[in-house]
Scaffold this motif. Sequence first.
Motif, PDB file in Angstrom:
ATOM      1  N   ALA A  74       1.025  -1.350   0.010  1.00 38.08           N
ATOM      2  CA  ALA A  74       0.164  -0.117  -0.009  1.00 38.08           C
ATOM      3  C   ALA A  74       0.824   1.345  -0.055  1.00 38.08           C
ATOM      4  CB  ALA A  74      -0.883  -0.089   1.330  1.00 38.08           C
ATOM      5  N   LYS A  75       2.016   1.102   0.803  1.00 34.24           N
ATOM      6  CA  LYS A  75       2.971   2.529   0.738  1.00 34.24           C
ATOM      7  C   LYS A  75       3.432   2.606  -0.759  1.00 34.24           C
ATOM      8  CE  LYS A  75       4.350   4.295   4.220  1.00 34.24           C
ATOM      9  NZ  LYS A  75       3.969   5.368   5.061  1.00 34.24           N
ATOM     10  N   LEU A  76       3.806   1.605  -1.200  1.00 37.90           N
ATOM     11  CA  LEU A  76       4.245   1.757  -2.656  1.00 37.90           C
ATOM     12  C   LEU A  76       3.325   2.245  -3.553  1.00 37.90           C
ATOM     13  CD1 LEU A  76       6.448  -1.776  -2.510  1.00 37.90           C
ATOM     14  CD2 LEU A  76       7.425   0.765  -2.622  1.00 37.90           C
ATOM     15  N   HIS A  87       4.487   4.616  -6.984  1.00 37.21           N
ATOM     16  CA  HIS A  87       3.804   6.156  -7.117  1.00 37.21           C
ATOM     17  C   HIS A  87       4.945   6.988  -7.015  1.00 37.21           C
ATOM     18  CE1 HIS A  87       3.200   6.299  -3.128  1.00 37.21           C
ATOM     19  NE2 HIS A  87       2.308   5.465  -2.918  1.00 37.21           N
ATOM     20  N   ALA A  88       4.670   8.235  -7.405  1.00 38.87           N
ATOM     21  CA  ALA A  88       5.767   9.228  -7.043  1.00 38.87           C
ATOM     22  C   ALA A  88       6.421   9.304  -5.653  1.00 38.87           C
ATOM     23  CB  ALA A  88       5.130  10.506  -7.702  1.00 38.87           C
ATOM     24  N   GLU A  89       5.596   9.382  -4.846  1.00 36.98           N
ATOM     25  CA  GLU A  89       6.145   9.663  -3.450  1.00 36.98           C
ATOM     26  C   GLU A  89       7.195   8.383  -3.066  1.00 36.98           C
ATOM     27  OE1 GLU A  89       4.534  10.445   1.127  1.00 36.98           O
ATOM     28  OE2 GLU A  89       3.325  10.281  -0.543  1.00 36.98           O
ATOM     29  N   LEU A  99       9.499   5.054 -10.980  1.00 34.94           N
ATOM     30  CA  LEU A  99       8.464   5.558 -10.844  1.00 34.94           C
ATOM     31  C   LEU A  99       7.428   4.602 -11.994  1.00 34.94           C
ATOM     32  CD1 LEU A  99       5.680   7.396 -10.220  1.00 34.94           C
ATOM     33  CD2 LEU A  99       6.561   8.612 -12.170  1.00 34.94           C
ATOM     34  N   GLY A 100       6.434   3.788 -11.482  1.00 34.74           N
ATOM     35  CA  GLY A 100       5.702   3.216 -12.239  1.00 34.74           C
ATOM     36  C   GLY A 100       6.143   1.516 -12.354  1.00 34.74           C
ATOM     37  N   THR A 101       7.126   1.129 -11.524  1.00 36.56           N
ATOM     38  CA  THR A 101       7.582  -0.239 -11.499  1.00 36.56           C
ATOM     39  C   THR A 101       6.262  -1.114 -10.925  1.00 36.56           C
ATOM     40  OG1 THR A 101       9.664   0.347 -10.924  1.00 36.56           O
ATOM     41  CG2 THR A 101       9.296  -1.762 -10.401  1.00 36.56           C
TER      42      THR A 101
END
Length: 492
Positions: A165-167, A220-222, A231-233
Motif C-alpha cells: 500500500a505504501k508503494l 507512485h511518485a512519493e 516510478l511505475g515499477t
Amino acid sequence: MDLLLGIDMGTGSTKGVLVDTAGVVLASASIPHSMSLPRPGWAEVDAEGIWWREVCEISTRLVGDVPSGSTVAGMCVSGVGPCLVLCDDDLTPLRPAILYGVDTRATAEIRDLTEEFGAEEILERAGTLLSSQAVGPKLEWVRRHEPEVFGRATGWYGSNSFITAKLTGEYAIDHHTASQCDPLYGTRTFGWNEDWAKRICGHLPLPRLVWPQDVVGYVHAEAAAQTGVPLGTPVVAGTVDAYAEAFSVGVRTPGDQMLMYGSTMFLVQIIEEYHSDPALWTTAGVERGSLALAAGTSTAGTMIGWLRTITGGATFEEVTAEASAVPAGCEGLIALPYLAGERTPVFDPGARGLFAGLTLRHGRGHLFRAAYEGIGFGIRQILEMFDDAHTGRRTVAVGGGLRSPLWAQTVSDITGRPQLVAEQGIGASYGGALMAAIGVELVAPQTDWATITHEITPNPDHRALYDELYGMWRESYPATRDLMHGLGRLDR
C-alpha cells in the motif's frame, strides 16, 4: 537486462536481493532489527519506523547496484505474518503492528469468538481453529481495549500488504495471508466469510483479494522518491515470509514439505485436496487455487540465543562444539522449548519451558543439545500430523539455523526423514523475486530457480533411542501443563 527486486521483513532482519531472470543474485542487503516485547505476551514492531524505513533503505541500496543498461522490471515484498497493522487514510500506523502467534494477548478474544461462532463451524468454514496466530482475535482485542485507535482506523493490513500500500496506494491482501486471518476468510471458497468479517472488522473495509504473484499496482511518485525504485515499477502482492521461503526452494507440489530453521520453526506442506485438522493451520497456497498445511513453533533459534545469553555469552561456534560432543539423548535430559508459550500443535500461550532430568553431571553442552532435541521432537510431532493429510514426498530445509549442522542432523535423526538443502539459501526475498518475475511475465509460471546441492540423512544408530525419548517428551507437556499455568498466573 530486466532485474527483479525481492525484499523480506523477517523477525530479526529485513533482507533484499537484486536478481536476474535466470535467478542469479547480483546484489543483496540486510538490516538487523528486533521486535518489541512491551508486556508479557505482547510482541510488536514499529511498522513505519522499522519495516517501511528498512524497505526504503534496502531498495535504495539495491537500485544503486543496478548495472548500466538494466532496469528494475518488478518488485515483491514479503514479511512476517499474519500480523495486524491499523492505519488511517494517510497510511500512518495508529499503533505498533501486532505480530503473529508469538503475540498472545488476545486469549480472551479467542475464547469469546470461538463461543460466539462455534468451534466446529470455524473449523469447517475457516479451516483452522482460532489461536494466537489468527488476526481476527487481534482485531477484536484492539476494538475492546483501544476503541479510539479502532475507531480512527480506515484500513487494516498485514506486514507485506502495508508495504504494498505504501508503494502503490492499493488496498489489497494476498489470499494466503488472508487465509491466516481466521475467522475472516473461507479457505474452502477462497473468499471472505462476509458475515464474520463484517462482525469483527466493523466499519473497516475488507481489502481486495489477490494471489501472491499478481501485480497489485505500480510504484507512485512519493514511494519512488523514498525508495529509489523507478516510478511505475510493477509491484507484485507477495505473501507471508515462510511461504515465500518455501516457494524459493521449490516447495510447490503436493507432498512437498519445508522446514524453516529460524527464530521460530515454521513448516509448510503442499496438499492436493482440502484437509483440516484442529491442531494445524489449513491455508491457501502461493499459486492460484493451491492449498497447504502449516504449523509453527513459538521458539527455536530464540531459545538457542537465550541459552547463549544466560550461560555466559559463548560464541555460536563454541556452544555448537560443546553440544556436538554430548551423546544423543543428552544422557537422560529432555527439554520442552515452550519459552514463549507454544503454537502448533498444543496452542497454549500459557505453556512454559522445561528441562527434565537435570543432574550435576550435565553441563552447558547438554543444555544446548537438549534444546535442539526438544525442538526436533516438536517437529516430529507436527510431521506425523501432516502425514494424515498427504504423506510427505520430500522435505526441504531452509533458514539461518542451518548454520548449525547439529540442529538439522538432530531433526533428521529424530524424524527419520532426509532433508534436502538448496544451493541458494537467501530465503523469502529470493522467493519474492521469483514471484515478481512470474507476475510481470518475464518467466513462465512453472519456473523454479532452486538447485538442490546436498541431502541430510538420518543416522539409524540413533533411531531406537530417539523413539523412546520421543514418547517421554510427549508425556512431559500434559504432565506439567497445570503446573505451568499456575506459575504463569504468578508471573502476571
